[in-house]
Design an enzyme around this catalytic site. Structure first.
Site, PDB file in Angstrom:
ATOM      1  N   GLY A  63       2.789  59.115  18.366  1.00  9.27           N
ATOM      2  CA  GLY A  63       1.707  59.798  19.061  1.00  9.27           C
ATOM      3  C   GLY A  63       2.239  60.596  20.211  1.00  9.27           C
ATOM      4  O   GLY A  63       3.384  60.415  20.625  1.00  9.27           O
ATOM      5  N   PRO A  64       1.405  61.486  20.760  1.00  9.66           N
ATOM      6  CA  PRO A  64       1.851  62.326  21.877  1.00  9.66           C
ATOM      7  C   PRO A  64       2.142  61.493  23.126  1.00  9.66           C
ATOM      8  O   PRO A  64       1.808  60.308  23.159  1.00  9.66           O
ATOM      9  CB  PRO A  64       0.666  63.269  22.109  1.00  9.66           C
ATOM     10  CG  PRO A  64      -0.471  62.702  21.360  1.00  9.66           C
ATOM     11  CD  PRO A  64       0.051  61.793  20.325  1.00  9.66           C
ATOM     12  N   PRO A  65       2.766  62.099  24.137  1.00  6.62           N
ATOM     13  CA  PRO A  65       3.133  61.344  25.340  1.00  6.62           C
ATOM     14  C   PRO A  65       1.897  60.794  26.051  1.00  6.62           C
ATOM     15  O   PRO A  65       0.843  61.409  26.025  1.00  6.62           O
ATOM     16  CB  PRO A  65       3.817  62.383  26.228  1.00  6.62           C
ATOM     17  CG  PRO A  65       4.161  63.510  25.338  1.00  6.62           C
ATOM     18  CD  PRO A  65       3.200  63.491  24.207  1.00  6.62           C
ATOM     19  N   GLY A  66       2.067  59.648  26.659  1.00  5.58           N
ATOM     20  CA  GLY A  66       1.031  59.106  27.527  1.00  5.58           C
ATOM     21  C   GLY A  66      -0.124  58.414  26.834  1.00  5.58           C
ATOM     22  O   GLY A  66      -1.134  58.118  27.460  1.00  5.58           O
ATOM     23  N   VAL A  67       0.007  58.130  25.527  1.00  3.85           N
ATOM     24  CA  VAL A  67      -1.100  57.464  24.840  1.00  3.85           C
ATOM     25  C   VAL A  67      -0.930  55.946  24.850  1.00  3.85           C
ATOM     26  O   VAL A  67      -1.747  55.223  24.291  1.00  3.85           O
ATOM     27  CB  VAL A  67      -1.257  57.946  23.376  1.00  3.85           C
ATOM     28  CG1 VAL A  67      -1.734  59.383  23.350  1.00  3.85           C
ATOM     29  CG2 VAL A  67       0.035  57.786  22.609  1.00  3.85           C
ATOM     30  N   GLY A  68       0.138  55.447  25.442  1.00  6.42           N
ATOM     31  CA  GLY A  68       0.268  54.004  25.607  1.00  6.42           C
ATOM     32  C   GLY A  68       1.230  53.334  24.649  1.00  6.42           C
ATOM     33  O   GLY A  68       1.175  52.116  24.465  1.00  6.42           O
ATOM     34  N   LYS A  69       2.145  54.082  24.069  1.00  7.31           N
ATOM     35  CA  LYS A  69       3.087  53.491  23.113  1.00  7.31           C
ATOM     36  C   LYS A  69       3.992  52.469  23.823  1.00  7.31           C
ATOM     37  O   LYS A  69       4.133  51.339  23.380  1.00  7.31           O
ATOM     38  CB  LYS A  69       3.949  54.583  22.464  1.00  7.31           C
ATOM     39  CG  LYS A  69       3.137  55.620  21.708  1.00  7.31           C
ATOM     40  CD  LYS A  69       3.992  56.650  21.015  1.00  7.31           C
ATOM     41  CE  LYS A  69       4.777  57.534  21.969  1.00  7.31           C
ATOM     42  NZ  LYS A  69       3.916  58.402  22.823  1.00  7.31           N
ATOM     43  N   THR A  70       4.581  52.916  24.931  1.00  2.00           N
ATOM     44  CA  THR A  70       5.491  52.029  25.654  1.00  2.00           C
ATOM     45  C   THR A  70       4.758  50.821  26.202  1.00  2.00           C
ATOM     46  O   THR A  70       5.206  49.680  26.058  1.00  2.00           O
ATOM     47  CB  THR A  70       6.130  52.789  26.833  1.00  2.00           C
ATOM     48  OG1 THR A  70       6.615  54.033  26.349  1.00  2.00           O
ATOM     49  CG2 THR A  70       7.262  52.003  27.446  1.00  2.00           C
ATOM     50  N   SER A  82      -0.694  74.901   7.093  1.00  2.00           N
ATOM     51  CA  SER A  82      -2.118  74.691   7.371  1.00  2.00           C
ATOM     52  C   SER A  82      -2.808  75.868   8.046  1.00  2.00           C
ATOM     53  O   SER A  82      -4.017  75.870   8.213  1.00  2.00           O
ATOM     54  CB  SER A  82      -2.308  73.425   8.203  1.00  2.00           C
ATOM     55  OG  SER A  82      -1.903  73.662   9.526  1.00  2.00           O
ATOM     56  N   LYS A  85      -6.033  67.453  15.576  1.00  5.93           N
ATOM     57  CA  LYS A  85      -6.449  68.852  15.700  1.00  5.93           C
ATOM     58  C   LYS A  85      -7.876  68.923  16.251  1.00  5.93           C
ATOM     59  O   LYS A  85      -8.184  69.758  17.111  1.00  5.93           O
ATOM     60  CB  LYS A  85      -6.392  69.530  14.332  1.00  5.93           C
ATOM     61  CG  LYS A  85      -4.962  69.821  13.876  1.00  5.93           C
ATOM     62  CD  LYS A  85      -4.946  70.390  12.472  1.00  5.93           C
ATOM     63  CE  LYS A  85      -3.522  70.793  12.089  1.00  5.93           C
ATOM     64  NZ  LYS A  85      -3.436  71.224  10.691  1.00  5.93           N
TER      65      LYS A  85
END
Ligand code: ADP
Length: 754
Positions: free
Chosen positions: A333-340, A655, A698
């Site tokens: 996912g994009p940065p800052g979505v809580g992966k870490t 696309s 999107k």
């Protein structure tokens, strides 16, 4: 004082001397008698050396230079003018023959003398080479002794003794005793020199060694000095496989026998420390209660229940099967979505330690697997270094940004990473520095990536990909209120703050444009810091501060982004949709044309697949121009230019097909397209609209830009389930099977806005 066979040079400009020289030249065959007068009496010495003027030069400065060579010892029989004060003395002299031995005996003595001198020459630097050569080629003891005597570093008095000694054999023994004495003096000097030097050296050596030991001890925090014993104890009590302990004892032995000031010693010592500090057999006990794990994840992370479901499923299967071949979680996912932070929470909930490395930008195999010990400053790779930090053998190990690794000149780090992750290989992971195998099979690896397509294929096959696509405005509001705000307050030591909903909404809309919440978190921190500073500086009570929308300028400056509901209609401009590593976004496409011969010009850093989409779109239009009211002459007699905006960012994928075609038709037929309409879909050569990926992302990106309608491939309808409710409330999705439906929709709906 001149001895026979030796020369001196004199310079003078007085008349007496000139007279003497003249007399000598005229009447005495260039000879003069030299006597050495050291008495104060009126009597003149009756002994001297007959000498010959062998060279005379008139110098330009008016002086005269002569070179005189001693010839023979001589006795003065009578001074013709007795008074010492007379200017020029004349005398009658008698040569004295040296008392010599026979030739053979002399030869023997000369040989002895030379031998004596030979060793003296090494010790006494006073004898010149030229005199040595002269002596060596002579059999005349008189000459040899006189030449040597005048070279010796002896007092005038001693030279006088040589002068009066007419027995050459005696002179030879005088020389032997003089050189012996001299040699002793020289040796003594040398010894003294050496002693002084040694004292200084010893001093320095000791100082340097002491400094070294001090530094080493400081470095090791070891004051006791009994380093070897301590290491021995440490190895004994180390909980590690036998092979590791054996290796350690071997290395310690090597260390003990290595000079500690040698660099090798610190290399070995360093290695011992690494082996000692790795967790070989240390484990934390897992929390097996998955209900409590789920609870903890809910506590720390808002929503994303599908993500949490999958994590719990994964853990359940792992627990039941204990299957070595189970896949590895990869959060995408994009940065800052809580992966870490999610990975961290998993570790906490399971009662495991947590370590993290980022492999973004890593292009060198040794970063993963370490450098060989032979290198200076070599060290283990990041995996082993992190295991040391983990302090247990079964941590949760986060490997960040695996989509941003690349292959460099020093090997491919991606294949090393495969070794790390592959359950069949990682039991025997071998780091170049550690050399001994290290078991990684108990580690729980979690990977993260921004963009799934950039994950190397061989890795992707082994991953359990879990998508975190980003948050809507409302989700962000909830995350801030329930999680981020308290975190930010705690970090800055403030009890509470009141930020109104309008202010929060405004921060999200006008100050950030991100899928995650990292930037929002940063801005909230900025606000709280300013509030705290204000309280401290102005000694205010710690009262509750309220932040309204109108206060934001003061805390965050001017708005950074525009969010507009204003709708415009344009010819030749159509919104496509992109899905990048930063999340979803709109992708405006422009078309223009001018006189030419039907060439297609494409700009905007397009990849091959996207370029082909444009060619397909144009071909489809050429064969269906009538249906879309396109003037065929325009297609043939013009060059057509398509540009995809934000030209510097590389774009690719199929696309954008229907958006490219729509932009072409709009441009060539002067049809206006609404700015709040967007579309995504691949187009086939015969006009079918084929499904695309990343619809959820999107849609969210489009929502942030204020898009109201999105045309999507019919086959993507099922993906709308994943799209958040708030977005479905705001955006109308129009499914199409073929391109004709796209234009029909535009022709029909555009009327509304005319
Ligand atoms: P990533 O690793 O995806 O780049 P982080 O884990 O660093 O993102 O998250 C950035 C910040 O956002 C962290 O402070 C994290 O706690 C917070 N955050 C992200 N998603 C959530 C969520 N769903 N609930 C609570 N906090 C979240």
């Amino acid at each position: 004082m001149l001895l026979p066979y030796n020369e001196i040079r004199l310079e003078f400009d007085n008349e007496i001397s000139n007279n003497i020289i003249e007399l000598s030249e005229l009447f005495h065959n260039n000879r003069i008698m030299l006597v050495y007068d050291n008495s104060n009496s009126n009597d003149l010495p009756m002994f001297g050396v007959i000498s010959k003027i062998i060279k005379k030069v008139e110098l330009p400065n008016g002086k005269t230079r002569i070179v005189i060579k001693g010839e023979k010892r001589a006795k003065v029989l009578e001074y013709l003018n007795k008074d010492k004060t007379d200017e020029v003395l004349e005398s009658i002299v008698e040569e004295i023959e040296d008392i010599n031995l026979d030739v053979e005996e002399e030869k023997v003595i000369i040989k002895k003398l030379l031998k004596e001198l030979d060793s003296a020459i090494k010790d006494i630097p006073y004898l010149s080479n030229s005199s040595i050569n002269l002596i060596k080629s002579s059999n005349d003891l008189s000459m040899v002794t006189d030449v040597i005597a005048s070279s010796l570093p002896i007092s005038l008095k001693r030279v006088e003794e040589y002068l009066y000694e007419c027995n050459s054999t005696k002179r030879a023994s005088m020389i032997v005793s003089d050189t012996e004495k001299e040699r002793k003096i020289v040796n003594l000097e040398k010894n003294i020199d050496l002693k002084v030097k040694e004292e200084i050296d010893d001093h320095q050596k000791e100082f340097i060694l002491r400094e070294k030991i001090k530094l080493m001890k400081e470095e090791l925090g070891d004051e006791s000095g009994n380093e070897i014993d301590e290491l021995n104890e440490k190895i004994e009590s180390l909980d590690a496989p036998k092979r590791i302990k054996d290796r350690l004892y071997k290395e310690l032995n090597k260390y003990e026998n290595t000079n500690k000031s040698h660099p090798e010693a610190s290399i070995i010592r360093n290695y011992i420390d690494w082996l000692l500090n790795l967790p070989w057999n240390i484990y934390t006990t897992d929390n097996t209660d998955l209900n409590s794990v789920r609870e903890y994840l809910d506590q720390t992370h808002y929503d994303i229940s599908n993500v949490k479901d999958r994590i719990i499923e994964y853990l359940a299967v792992k627990q039941m099967s204990n299957n070595l071949r189970s896949p590895i979680i990869c959060l995408v996912g994009p940065p800052g979505v809580g992966k870490t932070s999610l990975a961290y929470s998993i570790a906490k909930a399971l009662n495991r330690n947590f370590v993290k490395i980022s492999v973004g930008g890593v292009s060198d195999e040794s970063e993963i697997k370490g450098h060989r010990k032979a290198y200076i400053a070599s060290s283990p790779g990041r995996i082993i270094s992190s295991m040391k930090k983990a302090k247990s053998n079964n941590p949760v190990f986060l490997i960040d940004e695996i989509d941003k690794m690349s292959s460099g000149i020093n090997g491919d780090p991606r294949s090393s990473l495969l070794e790390v992750l592959d359950p069949e290989q990682n039991k025997y992971f071998s780091d170049n520095y550690i050399e001994e195998e290290y078991d990684l099979s108990n580690v729980m690896f979690i990977l993260t990536a921004n963009y799934i397509d950039d994950i190397p294929k061989e890795l992707k096959d082994r991953l359990e990909v879990i998508n975190l696509s980003g948050y809507t405005i409302y989700e962000k509001m909830d995350i801030i209120k329930n999680h981020l705000m308290s975190k930010v307050l705690k970090e800055n030591g403030l009890n509470d703050i009141d930020i109104t909903d309008e202010a929060l909404l405004s921060i999200i809309r006008y100050y950030t444009r991100e899928s995650g919440v990292r930037e929002v978190e940063r801005l909230l921190s900025q606000i709280v810091r300013k509030v705290v500073t204000d309280i401290v500086l102005n000694k205010k009570d710690n009262e509750l501060v309220t932040i309204k929308e109108s206060d934001l300028v003061k805390y965050l400056g001017k708005k950074k982004y525009h969010y507009t509901n204003k709708i415009t209609s344009n010819v030749g401009i159509v919104n496509g949709l992109a899905y990048t590593s930063f999340g979803g976004d709109t992708l405006p496409i422009e078309v223009n044309y001018y006189k030419g011969d039907g060439k297609l010009v494409l700009t905007g850093s397009l990849g091959d697949v996207m370029k082909e989409s444009a060619i397909i779109a144009l071909s489809y239009l050429k064969s269906n121009y009538k249906y879309y009211n396109v003037d065929y002459d325009k297609l043939i007699n013009n060059d057509i230019h398509i540009h995809v905006l934000e030209g510097a960012i590389p774009k690719d994928g199929p696309s954008a097909g229907i958006a490219l075609l729509t932009a072409l038709i709009s441009g060539l037929t002067n049809t206006k397209i609404r700015s709040n309409l967007a579309m995504t879909g691949e187009i086939s050569l015969r006009g079918s609209v084929l499904p695309i990926g990343g619809l959820k992302e999107k849609a969210m990106g489009a929502h942030m830009k204020g898009i109201k309608d999105i045309i999507i491939p019919y086959d993507n309808l099922k993906d709308l389930d994943d799209v958040p409710k708030e977005i479905k409330k705001d955006i109308h999705f129009i499914p199409v099977r073929n391109y004709k439906e796209v234009m029909k929709y535009i022709w029909r709906k555009n009327d509304w806005y005319k």
